[in-house]
Each structure stands twice: as C-alpha cells, then as structure tokens.
Design a protein around this motif. Structure first.
Motif, short mmCIF file in Angstrom:
data_model
loop_
_atom_site.label_atom_id
_atom_site.label_comp_id
_atom_site.label_asym_id
_atom_site.label_seq_id
_atom_site.Cartn_x
_atom_site.Cartn_y
_atom_site.Cartn_z
N VAL A 32 0.85 -1.20 0.00
CA VAL A 32 0.00 0.00 0.00
C VAL A 32 0.88 1.24 0.00
O VAL A 32 0.64 2.19 -0.76
N ALA A 33 1.92 1.24 0.84
CA ALA A 33 2.80 2.41 0.93
C ALA A 33 3.55 2.67 -0.37
O ALA A 33 3.75 3.82 -0.76
N GLU A 34 3.95 1.60 -1.05
CA GLU A 34 4.74 1.73 -2.28
C GLU A 34 3.89 1.79 -3.54
O GLU A 34 4.42 2.00 -4.63
N GLY A 35 2.58 1.62 -3.38
CA GLY A 35 1.69 1.63 -4.53
C GLY A 35 1.57 3.02 -5.12
O GLY A 35 2.24 3.96 -4.68
N PRO A 36 0.74 3.15 -6.12
CA PRO A 36 0.57 4.46 -6.75
C PRO A 36 0.11 5.49 -5.72
O PRO A 36 -0.56 5.14 -4.75
N GLY A 37 0.46 6.71 -5.91
CA GLY A 37 0.15 7.78 -4.96
C GLY A 37 -1.32 8.15 -4.90
O GLY A 37 -1.66 9.30 -5.13
N LEU A 38 -2.15 7.21 -4.60
CA LEU A 38 -3.58 7.46 -4.51
C LEU A 38 -3.89 8.09 -3.16
O LEU A 38 -3.30 7.73 -2.15
N GLU A 46 -9.71 -0.01 -4.43
CA GLU A 46 -9.91 -0.50 -5.81
C GLU A 46 -8.60 -0.90 -6.45
O GLU A 46 -8.54 -1.88 -7.19
N TRP A 47 -7.53 -0.17 -6.17
CA TRP A 47 -6.21 -0.54 -6.70
C TRP A 47 -5.78 -1.91 -6.17
O TRP A 47 -5.33 -2.76 -6.94
N LEU A 48 -5.92 -2.12 -4.86
CA LEU A 48 -5.57 -3.42 -4.28
C LEU A 48 -6.39 -4.55 -4.90
O LEU A 48 -5.86 -5.61 -5.21
N ARG A 49 -7.67 -4.31 -5.10
CA ARG A 49 -8.53 -5.33 -5.69
C ARG A 49 -8.09 -5.68 -7.10
O ARG A 49 -8.04 -6.86 -7.47
N ARG A 50 -7.80 -4.66 -7.89
CA ARG A 50 -7.38 -4.91 -9.29
C ARG A 50 -5.99 -5.54 -9.36
O ARG A 50 -5.77 -6.50 -10.08
N GLU A 53 -6.12 -8.89 -6.84
CA GLU A 53 -7.31 -9.75 -6.90
C GLU A 53 -7.74 -10.25 -5.52
O GLU A 53 -8.00 -11.43 -5.33
N ILE A 54 -7.80 -9.33 -4.56
CA ILE A 54 -8.32 -9.69 -3.24
C ILE A 54 -9.71 -9.08 -3.09
O ILE A 54 -10.09 -8.18 -3.83
N SER A 55 -10.44 -9.58 -2.14
CA SER A 55 -11.82 -9.13 -1.95
C SER A 55 -11.88 -7.70 -1.43
O SER A 55 -10.92 -7.19 -0.85
N TYR A 56 -13.03 -7.09 -1.61
CA TYR A 56 -13.25 -5.73 -1.14
C TYR A 56 -13.03 -5.65 0.37
O TYR A 56 -12.39 -4.71 0.87
N GLY A 57 -13.55 -6.61 1.11
CA GLY A 57 -13.43 -6.58 2.58
C GLY A 57 -12.00 -6.60 3.05
O GLY A 57 -11.62 -5.85 3.96
N TYR A 58 -11.19 -7.46 2.46
CA TYR A 58 -9.78 -7.53 2.85
C TYR A 58 -9.03 -6.28 2.41
O TYR A 58 -8.20 -5.74 3.15
N ALA A 59 -9.32 -5.78 1.22
CA ALA A 59 -8.67 -4.55 0.75
C ALA A 59 -9.02 -3.38 1.66
O ALA A 59 -8.15 -2.59 2.03
N LYS A 60 -10.27 -3.29 2.04
CA LYS A 60 -10.70 -2.20 2.93
C LYS A 60 -10.03 -2.32 4.29
O LYS A 60 -9.58 -1.32 4.85
N ALA A 61 -9.93 -3.53 4.81
CA ALA A 61 -9.27 -3.74 6.11
C ALA A 61 -7.79 -3.35 6.02
O ALA A 61 -7.25 -2.74 6.95
N LEU A 62 -7.14 -3.68 4.93
CA LEU A 62 -5.73 -3.33 4.77
C LEU A 62 -5.53 -1.82 4.69
O LEU A 62 -4.61 -1.27 5.32
N VAL A 63 -6.35 -1.15 3.94
CA VAL A 63 -6.23 0.31 3.82
C VAL A 63 -6.51 0.96 5.18
O VAL A 63 -5.80 1.88 5.59
#
Length: 75
Positions: A32-38, A46-50, A53-63
């Motif tokens: 997340v830290a090294e990803g695009p500067g969103l 949405e970036w994590l999901r794309r 390919e993880i679920s919305y719930g896990y991506a939201k928890a990570l963010v």
C-alpha cells in the motif's frame, strides 16, 4: 476512513489475511505504501482489488490498518 464494521471485525479480517493471501500484513502494508500515490481510501481499495485480486473486505481492512498505523506513527 469510516469503518462500516466494528473494531473486532476489523481485527478478525486482519488476522485472516495472511492465511488467505499467503502474505504477511507487513508485506501488504508495504505494498500500500509503495503503490501508486492514490489519496482517497476507495481508490486505494480499488487498486488493491485490481492489482492483487483480493476481496473488497480484505482490501478495505488493509487500507484502514495502513491508515491506523500511519496515524499512530505521527504521534
């Protein structure tokens, strides 16, 4: 970011992520830290999901976890 679930649910999601994805939470937070500067939470989710390919719930928890730890490190 406002959670739509309890802190307990958040911790349960975070604790399951390594088993489900094969990656540690630290690896995910680094991604997340090294990803695009969103800037917006939903954009990061949405970036994590794309990208991974993880679920919305896990991506939201990570963010959310990323934001919590970033805020704690500023104190």
């Amino acid at each position: 970011m406002t959670l739509m679930y309890s802190a307990e649910t958040h911790q349960n999601l975070i604790s399951r992520i390594p088993a489900v994805t094969g990656r540690s939470i630290d690896d995910w937070l680094r991604a997340v830290a090294e990803g695009p500067g969103l800037h917006r939470c939903e954009e990061k989710i949405e970036w994590l999901r794309r990208e991974y390919e993880i679920s919305y719930g896990y991506a939201k928890a990570l963010v959310h976890e990323f934001d919590l730890r970033r805020a704690a490190s500023r104190m």
